[in-house]
Design a protein around this motif. Structure first.
Motif, PDB file in Angstrom:
ATOM      1  N   PRO A  16      42.355  20.547  58.668  1.00  0.00           N
ATOM      2  CA  PRO A  16      42.250  19.829  57.386  1.00  0.00           C
ATOM      3  C   PRO A  16      42.709  18.358  57.913  1.00  0.00           C
ATOM      4  O   PRO A  16      41.945  17.498  56.839  1.00  0.00           O
ATOM      5  CB  PRO A  16      43.173  20.102  56.617  1.00  0.00           C
ATOM      6  CG  PRO A  16      44.584  20.829  58.100  1.00  0.00           C
ATOM      7  CD  PRO A  16      43.244  21.251  59.080  1.00  0.00           C
ATOM      8  N   ALA A  17      42.461  18.147  59.003  1.00  0.00           N
ATOM      9  CA  ALA A  17      43.043  16.634  59.127  1.00  0.00           C
ATOM     10  C   ALA A  17      41.326  15.637  59.588  1.00  0.00           C
ATOM     11  O   ALA A  17      41.135  16.287  60.956  1.00  0.00           O
ATOM     12  CB  ALA A  17      43.893  16.017  60.008  1.00  0.00           C
ATOM     13  N   PRO A  18      40.822  15.061  58.959  1.00  0.00           N
ATOM     14  CA  PRO A  18      39.760  14.309  59.480  1.00  0.00           C
ATOM     15  C   PRO A  18      39.751  13.535  61.228  1.00  0.00           C
ATOM     16  O   PRO A  18      39.125  13.642  61.301  1.00  0.00           O
ATOM     17  CB  PRO A  18      39.456  13.240  58.603  1.00  0.00           C
ATOM     18  CG  PRO A  18      39.640  13.929  57.077  1.00  0.00           C
ATOM     19  CD  PRO A  18      40.979  14.594  57.564  1.00  0.00           C
ATOM     20  N   MET A  19      40.988  12.997  60.966  1.00  0.00           N
ATOM     21  CA  MET A  19      41.422  12.544  62.279  1.00  0.00           C
ATOM     22  C   MET A  19      40.821  12.965  63.440  1.00  0.00           C
ATOM     23  O   MET A  19      41.517  13.002  64.445  1.00  0.00           O
ATOM     24  CB  MET A  19      42.167  11.084  62.103  1.00  0.00           C
ATOM     25  CG  MET A  19      42.204  10.082  61.515  1.00  0.00           C
ATOM     26  SD  MET A  19      40.984   8.961  62.523  1.00  0.00           S
ATOM     27  CE  MET A  19      42.295   8.373  63.453  1.00  0.00           C
ATOM     28  N   VAL A  64      28.852  21.481  66.723  1.00  0.00           N
ATOM     29  CA  VAL A  64      27.653  21.715  65.735  1.00  0.00           C
ATOM     30  C   VAL A  64      28.276  22.201  64.786  1.00  0.00           C
ATOM     31  O   VAL A  64      27.182  22.265  64.006  1.00  0.00           O
ATOM     32  CB  VAL A  64      26.647  23.255  66.285  1.00  0.00           C
ATOM     33  CG1 VAL A  64      26.621  23.006  68.218  1.00  0.00           C
ATOM     34  CG2 VAL A  64      27.647  24.703  66.945  1.00  0.00           C
ATOM     35  N   GLY A  65      29.389  22.043  64.011  1.00  0.00           N
ATOM     36  CA  GLY A  65      29.761  22.476  63.099  1.00  0.00           C
ATOM     37  C   GLY A  65      31.269  21.712  63.185  1.00  0.00           C
ATOM     38  O   GLY A  65      32.076  21.970  63.190  1.00  0.00           O
ATOM     39  N   GLU A  66      31.982  21.563  61.559  1.00  0.00           N
ATOM     40  CA  GLU A  66      33.265  21.149  61.977  1.00  0.00           C
ATOM     41  C   GLU A  66      33.941  21.255  60.011  1.00  0.00           C
ATOM     42  O   GLU A  66      32.704  21.031  59.259  1.00  0.00           O
ATOM     43  CB  GLU A  66      33.890  20.171  62.046  1.00  0.00           C
ATOM     44  CG  GLU A  66      32.821  18.443  62.047  1.00  0.00           C
ATOM     45  CD  GLU A  66      33.623  17.590  61.341  1.00  0.00           C
ATOM     46  OE1 GLU A  66      34.074  16.955  61.486  1.00  0.00           O
ATOM     47  OE2 GLU A  66      33.174  17.702  63.314  1.00  0.00           O
ATOM     48  N   THR A  67      34.992  21.356  59.857  1.00  0.00           N
ATOM     49  CA  THR A  67      35.223  21.679  58.561  1.00  0.00           C
ATOM     50  C   THR A  67      36.765  21.934  58.006  1.00  0.00           C
ATOM     51  O   THR A  67      37.383  21.468  59.173  1.00  0.00           O
ATOM     52  CB  THR A  67      34.579  22.954  57.789  1.00  0.00           C
ATOM     53  OG1 THR A  67      35.474  23.710  56.384  1.00  0.00           O
ATOM     54  CG2 THR A  67      35.097  24.341  59.075  1.00  0.00           C
ATOM     55  N   GLY A  68      36.837  21.689  56.948  1.00  0.00           N
ATOM     56  CA  GLY A  68      38.845  20.934  56.609  1.00  0.00           C
ATOM     57  C   GLY A  68      39.150  22.726  55.656  1.00  0.00           C
ATOM     58  O   GLY A  68      40.095  22.157  55.420  1.00  0.00           O
ATOM     59  N   ASP A  69      38.626  22.918  56.013  1.00  0.00           N
ATOM     60  CA  ASP A  69      38.181  24.384  55.277  1.00  0.00           C
ATOM     61  C   ASP A  69      38.265  25.609  55.606  1.00  0.00           C
ATOM     62  O   ASP A  69      36.859  26.077  56.233  1.00  0.00           O
ATOM     63  CB  ASP A  69      37.646  24.629  54.468  1.00  0.00           C
ATOM     64  CG  ASP A  69      37.596  25.268  52.220  1.00  0.00           C
ATOM     65  OD1 ASP A  69      38.422  24.941  51.961  1.00  0.00           O
ATOM     66  OD2 ASP A  69      36.427  26.436  52.622  1.00  0.00           O
ATOM     67  N   GLY A  70      39.575  27.201  55.586  1.00  0.00           N
ATOM     68  CA  GLY A  70      38.919  28.188  56.263  1.00  0.00           C
ATOM     69  C   GLY A  70      38.536  28.653  55.468  1.00  0.00           C
ATOM     70  O   GLY A  70      37.093  29.320  56.779  1.00  0.00           O
ATOM     71  N   ILE A  86      36.955  26.992  67.309  1.00  0.00           N
ATOM     72  CA  ILE A  86      38.840  26.592  67.053  1.00  0.00           C
ATOM     73  C   ILE A  86      39.226  25.653  65.424  1.00  0.00           C
ATOM     74  O   ILE A  86      38.833  24.953  64.628  1.00  0.00           O
ATOM     75  CB  ILE A  86      38.603  24.998  68.022  1.00  0.00           C
ATOM     76  CG1 ILE A  86      38.001  24.704  69.402  1.00  0.00           C
ATOM     77  CG2 ILE A  86      40.439  24.341  68.171  1.00  0.00           C
ATOM     78  CD1 ILE A  86      37.552  24.411  70.378  1.00  0.00           C
ATOM     79  N   THR A  87      40.114  26.658  65.421  1.00  0.00           N
ATOM     80  CA  THR A  87      41.178  25.834  64.330  1.00  0.00           C
ATOM     81  C   THR A  87      42.002  26.519  64.214  1.00  0.00           C
ATOM     82  O   THR A  87      43.215  26.992  64.667  1.00  0.00           O
ATOM     83  CB  THR A  87      40.875  27.644  63.778  1.00  0.00           C
ATOM     84  OG1 THR A  87      41.142  27.956  62.465  1.00  0.00           O
ATOM     85  CG2 THR A  87      41.513  29.051  64.134  1.00  0.00           C
ATOM     86  N   GLU A  88      42.422  25.378  62.938  1.00  0.00           N
ATOM     87  CA  GLU A  88      43.803  25.013  63.149  1.00  0.00           C
ATOM     88  C   GLU A  88      45.383  25.888  62.291  1.00  0.00           C
ATOM     89  O   GLU A  88      43.527  27.371  61.847  1.00  0.00           O
ATOM     90  CB  GLU A  88      44.196  23.953  61.795  1.00  0.00           C
ATOM     91  CG  GLU A  88      45.507  23.778  61.412  1.00  0.00           C
ATOM     92  CD  GLU A  88      47.082  23.332  62.625  1.00  0.00           C
ATOM     93  OE1 GLU A  88      47.414  24.875  62.418  1.00  0.00           O
ATOM     94  OE2 GLU A  88      47.269  22.168  62.902  1.00  0.00           O
ATOM     95  N   ILE A  89      46.121  26.679  62.159  1.00  0.00           N
ATOM     96  CA  ILE A  89      46.741  28.052  61.625  1.00  0.00           C
ATOM     97  C   ILE A  89      46.272  26.864  60.087  1.00  0.00           C
ATOM     98  O   ILE A  89      46.125  28.431  58.663  1.00  0.00           O
ATOM     99  CB  ILE A  89      48.296  28.271  61.974  1.00  0.00           C
ATOM    100  CG1 ILE A  89      48.112  29.120  62.247  1.00  0.00           C
ATOM    101  CG2 ILE A  89      48.670  28.946  60.788  1.00  0.00           C
ATOM    102  CD1 ILE A  89      49.455  29.190  63.574  1.00  0.00           C
ATOM    103  N   ALA A  90      47.002  26.240  59.463  1.00  0.00           N
ATOM    104  CA  ALA A  90      46.921  25.453  58.301  1.00  0.00           C
ATOM    105  C   ALA A  90      45.716  25.262  57.714  1.00  0.00           C
ATOM    106  O   ALA A  90      45.713  23.789  57.849  1.00  0.00           O
ATOM    107  CB  ALA A  90      48.518  24.575  58.069  1.00  0.00           C
TER     108      ALA A  90
END
Length: 253
Positions: A16-19, A64-70, A86-90
């Protein structure tokens, strides 16, 4: 110029964090097949990490892709079929555990690596149960993250060492005494397959197991496939957990 050779590992980022995504993208795309890092400017461009025309370096990892949404992470996994997600839990809408489970349940040829600041035992066990092939803390060194991507993409299992030590301690406490341990689940395995499972539980790669047995890596891949198939396990991570649960391997031994 001959472009033959191993293709780059394709990765999708979900955080969820762009940085955080930007920093991780820079770390990953700096990894090149030649061992040298790409500069930060090139890492932000499409096809980041690839050397310029006439250069000798070839990107080892491409984001090849990125997102802040599950929910979008699952959609990207379906559409782009990266080697590793690669995913964050939150995450909003779907958390990382749900993302990993959705990818596994869909039978996608996509491996999931959880990279998070949340490292409680419950989070780790939930990630493994959901089908994640790796679990790292966000404070892991860049080299460790890159190595984890390589390992997970190759079918290996990776858990932050300090977290793994805690998990194994919990497993050890839950194990019955050696004389009462029952391992009917392992009866279907041959002696060699049990030996392979022991090596898997100790974190050895296919190449390391092949060297120990003095056989080809292809032979070991076949054994690993038989182990997973006979025990009805999704991946090597679940095989490691089962090896400890059944008492086949003891922590520290």
């Amino acid at each position: 110029m001959d472009q033959s050779g191993p293709r780059p590992l394709r990765v999708v980022l979900a955080d969820p964090a762009p940085m955080q995504r930007s920093g991780l993208r820079l770390v990953l795309t700096a990894a090149t097949a030649g061992g040298a890092g790409a500069d930060g400017a090139g890492a932000d461009a499409p096809g980041a990490g690839r050397a310029g025309a006439g250069g000798a370096e070839v990107a080892e990892i491409l984001v090849v892709g990125e997102t802040g949404d599950g929910a979008e992470a699952v959609e990207l996994a379906r559409r782009l079929l990266p080697d590793v997600l690669i995913t964050e839990i939150a995450l909003p809408r779907l958390d990382g555990h749900t993302v990993a489970r959705a990818v596994a349940d869909a039978g996608l040829p996509v491996r999931v690596l959880v990279l998070t600041a949340r490292d409680s035992d419950e989070e780790v066990l939930a990630a493994i149960a959901a089908g994640a092939g790796g679990f790292l803390r966000k404070d892991a060194p860049a080299a460790e993250v890159i190595a984890a991507v390589r390992a997970v993409a190759a079918g290996g299992a990776v858990i932050t060492p300090m977290v793994l030590a805690r998990i194994l301690a919990r497993v050890a406490e839950a194990l019955p005494a050696p004389e009462t341990t029952v391992t009917p689940k392992l009866d279907a395995l041959t002696d060699r397959e049990r030996e392979v499972l022991v090596h898997l539980a100790r974190g050895h790669s296919n190449a390391e197991i092949a060297l120990a047995f003095q056989v080809s890596e292809t032979t070991i891949k076949t054994h690993v496939g038989h182990v997973l198939g006979k025990l009805r396990l999704r991946d090597r991570t679940q095989a490691v957990v089962l090896a400890y649960e059944t008492g086949l391997v003891k922590p520290g031994r």
